[in-house]
Design an enzyme around this catalytic site. Structure first.
Site, mmCIF file in Angstrom:
data_model
loop_
_atom_site.group_PDB
_atom_site.id
_atom_site.type_symbol
_atom_site.label_atom_id
_atom_site.label_comp_id
_atom_site.label_asym_id
_atom_site.label_seq_id
_atom_site.Cartn_x
_atom_site.Cartn_y
_atom_site.Cartn_z
ATOM 1 C CG ASP A 193 -1.760 1.121 1.260
ATOM 2 O OD1 ASP A 193 -2.780 1.373 0.145
ATOM 3 O OD2 ASP A 193 -1.743 2.056 2.296
ATOM 4 C CD GLU A 275 -3.718 0.837 -3.399
ATOM 5 O OE1 GLU A 275 -4.972 1.121 -3.258
ATOM 6 O OE2 GLU A 275 -2.731 1.439 -2.979
ATOM 7 C CB CYS A 329 -13.473 -5.680 6.555
ATOM 8 S SG CYS A 329 -12.829 -6.509 8.040
ATOM 9 C CB CYS A 332 -16.099 -9.726 7.687
ATOM 10 S SG CYS A 332 -16.309 -8.076 7.578
ATOM 11 C CB CYS A 348 -14.783 -4.040 10.173
ATOM 12 S SG CYS A 348 -16.033 -4.740 9.040
ATOM 13 C CB CYS A 351 -16.555 -8.298 11.590
ATOM 14 S SG CYS A 351 -15.075 -7.641 10.841
ATOM 15 C CG ASP A 358 -1.302 3.217 5.760
ATOM 16 O OD1 ASP A 358 -2.308 3.407 5.005
ATOM 17 O OD2 ASP A 358 -0.498 4.056 6.137
#
Length: 385
Positions: A193, A275, A329, A332, A348, A351, A358
């Site tokens: 990231d 990315e 997330c 989940c 999140c 969950c 990051d």
């Protein structure tokens, strides 16, 4: 793969004068060729040669130098047209695009000039070169480079080399064609990231913080402002001496970070997932006080360093869609803008998973990397009936 090796020419006073005169002459000729190309509607290289070659020879350029000037000019227009088509100068009718399309391409007096093996020869043992100039052939021009660079030149140099002048010194940028090792089958993928507060955060737990780099940039920016406001001769001299210092420092940091990530991937038999941040500067909207940080963010350079180091090491590298990597997330899979509570905190809402934002994004990128690698490996050939 092609790698550029930079060597510094240790030219004596008369040699430096000849090299400087050569660069000024060929770039002045390139500006004239560019004007002819613009008037003729930028013809193909062969047609442009018919319009300009005789005049270039009359100006004192050698046959190969004249050919390179024409090719350099035509390549500059090819790059310009590609940038216009890609929208890098704005939409049709915009101020930037009209400015780019309304005048010929120009070359700086010290812009790079390519030399092939007919007008540049290397002697690696003696570390000298022989190079064509407008004052005749210069022999025994000494050059300096690291032992590793010399070894690479000796084993892999191939093709053209560019002569450039930078801050009164001359450099040769030589192209080396290095064989690429075969990519191995990765056991997993390391998600990377990229960011401003943290330069790079990986799914293996490595984090390169950007605090030191951002402080360095802020100091350089403030110093430039003070020197530019002062405007004295000594201030301008100091500005010239400090030019590109920030760029060199940033490149050094990016080299260190990329080498660490690639080394970890190679040691663990993993691939690297990045990315695809193309066009991010034009997509995001920021406050005025945030624009400097965004536009000095060197994510593209870091990605380029990761890419070529991975190729040299045989490490698989893939680019993934960055959509929702900071909002999803990693435990989940729930996606919600409110999951990203702050720059550093991810919580999140489905969950209750709590993590550094990051770190969470890097795990999402790693999972996407596996999917991209698997999709690229699968056969698209229809099954045999």
């Amino acid at each position: 793969m092609k790698v550029v090796v930079q060597v510094k020419l240790l030219a004596e006073a008369n040699q430096a004068f000849a090299l400087r005169s050569t660069l000024r002459t060929v770039n002045k000729a390139a500006n004239w060729v560019s004007g002819v190309a613009f008037e003729q509607g930028v013809p193909r290289e062969y047609e442009l040669r018919k319009h300009t070659y005789a005049e270039l020879k009359a100006r004192g350029l050698g046959a190969q130098a004249a050919q390179h000037v024409i090719k350099k000019t035509r390549d500059a227009y090819t790059t310009l047209n590609a940038n216009i088509r890609a929208g890098n100068y704005g939409k049709p009718g915009s101020k930037g695009r009209l400015k780019a399309e309304s005048k010929p391409v120009t070359f700086r007096p010290e812009a790079a000039q390519p030399f092939d093996d007919r007008c540049l020869s290397w002697q690696y043992d003696a570390q000298i070169v022989s190079i064509w100039t407008v004052a005749g052939r210069l022999k025994n021009v000494r050059f300096a480079c690291s032992p590793d660079a010399l070894k690479m030149l000796r084993a892999h140099r191939k093709g053209e080399s560019d002569l450039i002048e930078r801050d009164g010194a001359f450099y040769l940028l030589a192209v080396c064609d290095i064989p690429e090792p075969d990519l191995y089958e990765p056991d997993a993928f390391i998600g990377v990231d990229l960011g401003i507060v943290n330069i790079a955060t990986t799914s293996t737990g490595y984090r390169a913080t950007g605090r030191g780099l951002n402080r360095h940039r802020a100091r350089q920016l403030e110093l430039r402002r003070k020197l530019q406001a002062k405007g004295s001769k000594s201030a301008k001299r100091l500005l010239r001496r400090r030019s590109r210092k920030e760029a060199r420092h940033t490149a050094n940091v990016n080299h260190i970070v990329s080498k660490s990530i690639v080394t970890t991937a190679e040691r663990t038999g993993s691939g690297i997932a990045l990315e695809d941040l193309t066009g991010i500067r034009s997509r995001v909207r920021l406050r005025k006080d945030q624009r400097t940080s965004l536009h000095s963010w060197s994510f593209h350079q870091l990605a380029a360093f990761l890419e070529y180091k991975a190729k040299r090491a045989g490490v698989p590298l893939v680019y993934v869609d960055p959509a929702y990597t900071s909002q999803q997330c990693s435990e989940c899979g729930h996606i919600d803008r409110r999951n990203r509570q702050s720059q550093a905190t991810f919580a999140c809402r489905a969950c209750g998973f709590l993590a550094n934002a990051d770190d969470n994004a890097s795990h999402n990128i790693a999972r996407k990397g596996v999917a991209v690698w698997t999709a690229g490996r699968e056969s698209r050939v229809p099954a045999t009936p």
